[in-house]
Structure formats: C-alpha cells, structure tokens
Design a protein around this motif. Structure first.
Motif, PDB file in Angstrom:
ATOM      1  N   GLU A 185      27.464 -31.697  20.847  1.00 38.91           N
ATOM      2  CA  GLU A 185      26.229 -31.498  20.079  1.00 38.91           C
ATOM      3  C   GLU A 185      25.368 -30.408  20.701  1.00 38.91           C
ATOM      4  N   ASN A 186      25.280 -30.382  22.024  1.00 42.82           N
ATOM      5  CA  ASN A 186      24.485 -29.352  22.704  1.00 42.82           C
ATOM      6  C   ASN A 186      25.061 -27.965  22.471  1.00 42.82           C
ATOM      7  N   VAL A 187      26.376 -27.845  22.537  1.00 42.91           N
ATOM      8  CA  VAL A 187      27.024 -26.554  22.285  1.00 42.91           C
ATOM      9  C   VAL A 187      26.698 -26.078  20.875  1.00 42.91           C
ATOM     10  N   GLU A 188      26.838 -26.955  19.900  1.00 41.25           N
ATOM     11  CA  GLU A 188      26.548 -26.582  18.517  1.00 41.25           C
ATOM     12  C   GLU A 188      25.065 -26.248  18.329  1.00 41.25           C
ATOM     13  N   PHE A 189      24.207 -26.974  19.013  1.00 38.82           N
ATOM     14  CA  PHE A 189      22.765 -26.737  18.944  1.00 38.82           C
ATOM     15  C   PHE A 189      22.427 -25.331  19.454  1.00 38.82           C
ATOM     16  N   VAL A 190      22.975 -24.958  20.595  1.00 42.33           N
ATOM     17  CA  VAL A 190      22.717 -23.625  21.161  1.00 42.33           C
ATOM     18  C   VAL A 190      23.288 -22.545  20.244  1.00 42.33           C
ATOM     19  N   ARG A 191      24.458 -22.784  19.692  1.00 47.10           N
ATOM     20  CA  ARG A 191      25.048 -21.828  18.739  1.00 47.10           C
ATOM     21  C   ARG A 191      24.101 -21.604  17.547  1.00 47.10           C
ATOM     22  N   ASP A 229      23.528 -31.380  30.550  1.00 47.64           N
ATOM     23  CA  ASP A 229      22.806 -30.898  29.367  1.00 47.64           C
ATOM     24  C   ASP A 229      22.627 -29.378  29.356  1.00 47.64           C
ATOM     25  N   GLN A 230      23.590 -28.664  29.931  1.00 49.97           N
ATOM     26  CA  GLN A 230      23.532 -27.203  29.966  1.00 49.97           C
ATOM     27  C   GLN A 230      24.694 -26.603  29.180  1.00 49.97           C
ATOM     28  N   VAL A 231      24.390 -25.501  28.504  1.00 47.62           N
ATOM     29  CA  VAL A 231      25.400 -24.771  27.737  1.00 47.62           C
ATOM     30  C   VAL A 231      25.359 -23.316  28.178  1.00 47.62           C
ATOM     31  N   LEU A 232      26.524 -22.778  28.457  1.00 46.77           N
ATOM     32  CA  LEU A 232      26.673 -21.368  28.803  1.00 46.77           C
ATOM     33  C   LEU A 232      27.129 -20.643  27.540  1.00 46.77           C
ATOM     34  N   ALA A 233      26.460 -19.550  27.219  1.00 47.77           N
ATOM     35  CA  ALA A 233      26.809 -18.754  26.040  1.00 47.77           C
ATOM     36  C   ALA A 233      27.127 -17.335  26.480  1.00 47.77           C
ATOM     37  N   LEU A 234      28.304 -16.852  26.102  1.00 50.97           N
ATOM     38  CA  LEU A 234      28.686 -15.465  26.340  1.00 50.97           C
ATOM     39  C   LEU A 234      28.560 -14.727  25.015  1.00 50.97           C
TER      40      LEU A 234
END
Length: 133
Positions: A4-10, A79-84
C-alpha cells in the motif's frame, strides 16, 4: 501495508507530474519535511505545505516543462519507500533539455508522506537506504 505504501508513493509522484503541486499536497502530511539533495545550493529543508510549495515555485521559475517519470519503487521497511525516477524538463526560455536520474526516500505514516529525502543519483539513493543495485 508495504504494498500500500509503494502504491501510495507512486500515486503522489504521478499526481505531481500530471497535475502539479496542489494535487500532490493531498498526499503530504501538513507537517511534512522535504529534504533537498546534499548538493543543493539553496535551503536543504522545506517544511510544511508552504515549504513544498516554495520549492515547487523555484522549479517552475527554472523550467518551462518539468516532469518525473517513475522507473522503480522499493519497499525498504519501516514505512519507507524508495523511488527511482527520471526528472525531465526544458530550461525556461531555451530549447535546452535536462534529463537526470533522481531518487526519493519517502516515509509514510498514517496515510500521508511525512518526510521525503531527495538524491541527485540512483546510487546515492540506494546508498542512503543501505542498498546496492
């Protein structure tokens, strides 16, 4: 929760790229801390929605066009997401284009981004997260 966090950041990044800062702010906690890259010549820390708006205004003064194109998202725990991403834009008043890899590490708490750290390279982002590509 991590998926969910990954999708939220996306979605937050897509909102900014597609509709601008006002659309992205709904994903940010009112007390967000936005950390610019260590090489940043201006202030490194932008606080609250006002600070993020200030930073976005700086970018819009520099570029006629600017967008973020996601490449990869990684749940790195806590609760951290890394985005490249790839940042792309056209420098204001010119035909000069920029294209550069950029990375974010976002902290998601209670359904909002509370902190974002930005890096000017994927290597620096992965290193900050304790990862290697």
């Amino acid at each position: 929760m991590s998926e969910e966090n990954v999708e939220f950041v996306r979605r937050a990044i897509e909102a900014f790229s597609d509709e601008g800062i006002d659309a992205a702010l709904e994903y940010f906690d009112p007390e967000i801390e936005w950390w610019a890259p260590p090489e940043w010549l201006e202030d490194r820390l932008y606080r609250r929605h006002e600070g993020v708006r200030e930073l976005a205004a700086f970018w819009s003064q520099q570029f006629d066009q600017y967008q973020l194109d996601p490449e990869k998202f990684i749940d790195i725990g806590d609760d951290q997401v890394l985005a490249l991403l790839h940042q792309r834009g056209r420098i204001k008043g010119s035909r000069n284009q920029i294209e550069q890899p950029i990375g974010y590490i976002g902290h998601v708490r209670e359904g909002k981004l509370t902190e974002v750290h930005v890096y000017f390279s994927w290597e620096a982002t992965l290193e900050a997260a304790g990862l290697r590509e």
